[in-house]
Motif scaffolding. Structure first.
Motif, PDB file in Angstrom:
ATOM      1  N   ASN A  17     -47.785 -24.145 -32.609  1.00  0.00           N
ATOM      2  CA  ASN A  17     -47.142 -23.350 -31.558  1.00  0.00           C
ATOM      3  C   ASN A  17     -46.052 -22.459 -32.146  1.00  0.00           C
ATOM      4  N   GLU A  18     -45.297 -23.006 -33.072  1.00  0.00           N
ATOM      5  CA  GLU A  18     -44.243 -22.237 -33.727  1.00  0.00           C
ATOM      6  C   GLU A  18     -44.841 -21.066 -34.507  1.00  0.00           C
ATOM      7  N   ALA A  19     -45.977 -21.299 -35.161  1.00  0.00           N
ATOM      8  CA  ALA A  19     -46.617 -20.244 -35.947  1.00  0.00           C
ATOM      9  C   ALA A  19     -47.059 -19.085 -35.062  1.00  0.00           C
ATOM     10  N   ILE A  20     -47.599 -19.399 -33.904  1.00  0.00           N
ATOM     11  CA  ILE A  20     -48.055 -18.353 -32.980  1.00  0.00           C
ATOM     12  C   ILE A  20     -46.889 -17.466 -32.565  1.00  0.00           C
ATOM     13  N   ILE A  21     -45.789 -18.071 -32.172  1.00  0.00           N
ATOM     14  CA  ILE A  21     -44.635 -17.289 -31.712  1.00  0.00           C
ATOM     15  C   ILE A  21     -43.933 -16.604 -32.878  1.00  0.00           C
ATOM     16  N   LEU A  22     -43.840 -17.267 -34.024  1.00  0.00           N
ATOM     17  CA  LEU A  22     -43.185 -16.663 -35.183  1.00  0.00           C
ATOM     18  C   LEU A  22     -43.926 -15.412 -35.643  1.00  0.00           C
ATOM     19  N   GLU A  23     -45.241 -15.421 -35.587  1.00  0.00           N
ATOM     20  CA  GLU A  23     -46.023 -14.226 -35.952  1.00  0.00           C
ATOM     21  C   GLU A  23     -45.670 -13.055 -35.030  1.00  0.00           C
ATOM     22  N   MET A  24     -45.540 -13.322 -33.723  1.00  0.00           N
ATOM     23  CA  MET A  24     -45.197 -12.260 -32.782  1.00  0.00           C
ATOM     24  C   MET A  24     -43.805 -11.725 -33.054  1.00  0.00           C
ATOM     25  N   ILE A  25     -42.848 -12.611 -33.307  1.00  0.00           N
ATOM     26  CA  ILE A  25     -41.478 -12.169 -33.575  1.00  0.00           C
ATOM     27  C   ILE A  25     -41.427 -11.372 -34.872  1.00  0.00           C
ATOM     28  N   HIS A  26     -42.139 -11.824 -35.877  1.00  0.00           N
ATOM     29  CA  HIS A  26     -42.204 -11.106 -37.150  1.00  0.00           C
ATOM     30  C   HIS A  26     -42.753  -9.692 -36.934  1.00  0.00           C
ATOM     31  N   PHE A  27     -43.803  -9.569 -36.134  1.00  0.00           N
ATOM     32  CA  PHE A  27     -44.382  -8.264 -35.820  1.00  0.00           C
ATOM     33  C   PHE A  27     -43.363  -7.383 -35.102  1.00  0.00           C
ATOM     34  N   ARG A  28     -42.660  -7.940 -34.118  1.00  0.00           N
ATOM     35  CA  ARG A  28     -41.671  -7.176 -33.349  1.00  0.00           C
ATOM     36  C   ARG A  28     -40.493  -6.738 -34.214  1.00  0.00           C
ATOM     37  N   ILE A  29     -40.065  -7.596 -35.106  1.00  0.00           N
ATOM     38  CA  ILE A  29     -38.970  -7.230 -36.016  1.00  0.00           C
ATOM     39  C   ILE A  29     -39.401  -6.064 -36.898  1.00  0.00           C
ATOM     40  N   VAL A  46     -36.229 -15.605 -23.318  1.00  0.00           N
ATOM     41  CA  VAL A  46     -37.325 -16.570 -23.277  1.00  0.00           C
ATOM     42  C   VAL A  46     -38.369 -16.102 -22.265  1.00  0.00           C
ATOM     43  N   ARG A  47     -37.929 -15.579 -21.149  1.00  0.00           N
ATOM     44  CA  ARG A  47     -38.869 -15.077 -20.130  1.00  0.00           C
ATOM     45  C   ARG A  47     -39.735 -13.953 -20.693  1.00  0.00           C
ATOM     46  N   HIS A  48     -39.116 -13.034 -21.420  1.00  0.00           N
ATOM     47  CA  HIS A  48     -39.873 -11.924 -22.007  1.00  0.00           C
ATOM     48  C   HIS A  48     -40.880 -12.432 -23.040  1.00  0.00           C
ATOM     49  N   ILE A  49     -40.445 -13.336 -23.893  1.00  0.00           N
ATOM     50  CA  ILE A  49     -41.343 -13.880 -24.917  1.00  0.00           C
ATOM     51  C   ILE A  49     -42.493 -14.635 -24.256  1.00  0.00           C
ATOM     52  N   ALA A  50     -42.190 -15.450 -23.245  1.00  0.00           N
ATOM     53  CA  ALA A  50     -43.224 -16.217 -22.548  1.00  0.00           C
ATOM     54  C   ALA A  50     -44.241 -15.308 -21.858  1.00  0.00           C
ATOM     55  N   SER A  51     -43.825 -14.113 -21.453  1.00  0.00           N
ATOM     56  CA  SER A  51     -44.750 -13.197 -20.779  1.00  0.00           C
ATOM     57  C   SER A  51     -45.886 -12.753 -21.698  1.00  0.00           C
ATOM     58  N   HIS A  52     -45.714 -12.880 -23.002  1.00  0.00           N
ATOM     59  CA  HIS A  52     -46.759 -12.517 -23.965  1.00  0.00           C
ATOM     60  C   HIS A  52     -47.742 -13.661 -24.211  1.00  0.00           C
ATOM     61  N   PHE A  53     -47.417 -14.847 -23.724  1.00  0.00           N
ATOM     62  CA  PHE A  53     -48.215 -16.032 -23.998  1.00  0.00           C
ATOM     63  C   PHE A  53     -48.530 -16.762 -22.689  1.00  0.00           C
ATOM     64  N   PHE A  55     -50.448 -19.017 -22.003  1.00  0.00           N
ATOM     65  CA  PHE A  55     -50.753 -20.434 -22.183  1.00  0.00           C
ATOM     66  C   PHE A  55     -49.513 -21.272 -22.465  1.00  0.00           C
ATOM     67  N   PHE A  56     -48.322 -20.637 -22.542  1.00  0.00           N
ATOM     68  CA  PHE A  56     -47.059 -21.358 -22.697  1.00  0.00           C
ATOM     69  C   PHE A  56     -46.199 -21.134 -21.463  1.00  0.00           C
ATOM     70  N   THR A  57     -45.492 -22.181 -21.032  1.00  0.00           N
ATOM     71  CA  THR A  57     -44.501 -22.009 -19.972  1.00  0.00           C
ATOM     72  C   THR A  57     -43.198 -21.532 -20.613  1.00  0.00           C
ATOM     73  N   GLU A  58     -42.269 -21.083 -19.791  1.00  0.00           N
ATOM     74  CA  GLU A  58     -40.964 -20.671 -20.313  1.00  0.00           C
ATOM     75  C   GLU A  58     -40.263 -21.840 -20.995  1.00  0.00           C
ATOM     76  N   LYS A  59     -40.387 -23.015 -20.425  1.00  0.00           N
ATOM     77  CA  LYS A  59     -39.750 -24.197 -21.015  1.00  0.00           C
ATOM     78  C   LYS A  59     -40.353 -24.504 -22.387  1.00  0.00           C
ATOM     79  N   GLN A  60     -41.669 -24.362 -22.526  1.00  0.00           N
ATOM     80  CA  GLN A  60     -42.310 -24.578 -23.827  1.00  0.00           C
ATOM     81  C   GLN A  60     -41.821 -23.547 -24.843  1.00  0.00           C
TER      82      GLN A  60
END
Length: 122
Positions: A17-29, A46-53, A55-60
């Motif tokens: 899960n961390e890898a999926i989100i880290l790839e997106m953040i790396h791309f955005r940076i 967190v809401r903005h990041i969750a909107s891209h996924f 399959f993840f809730t905001e809490k996740q």
């Protein structure tokens, strides 16, 4: 339809899960024009990041982002102009970059493996 990907080295180091989100953040940076303290930064709630996924809730997403920070993959700061704005700014650490900038292997139609270069941060 959106495509999601991650590198196995990143998943081994930080979790799937961390890898999926880290790839997106790396791309955005990589597309960001925000520089501070010798780093490139990207900001997002967190809401903005969750909107891209879907399959993840905001809490996740919140838990995953905290995990990335605790594991040393992300540096988190606040460069907002207004004091009440608590939107976090993210930068990828050098350790995490060592996993992220490796080429991704692909197999062509002849079943021969080759590599496509990946984004390398400035």
């Amino acid at each position: 339809m959106s495509k999601y990907f991650f590198r196995k080295e990143v998943a081994n180091a930080y979790g799937v899960n961390e890898a999926i989100i880290l790839e997106m953040i790396h791309f955005r940076i990589g597309k960001s024009n925000h520089n501070a303290n010798g780093r490139k930064w990207w900001y997002g709630s967190v809401r903005h990041i969750a909107s891209h996924f879907p399959f993840f809730t905001e809490k996740q997403v919140w838990r995953i982002m905290n995990s990335l920070e605790k594991q040393g993959a992300l540096v988190v700061s606040n460069y907002n102009k207004k004091k009440y704005d608590r939107t976090k700014w993210y930068s990828v650490t050098e350790e995490a970059l060592s996993h992220l900038v490796k080429p991704i292997p692909y197999v062509n139609n002849n079943n021969k493996e080759f590599e496509i270069p990946t984004y390398k941060p400035l």
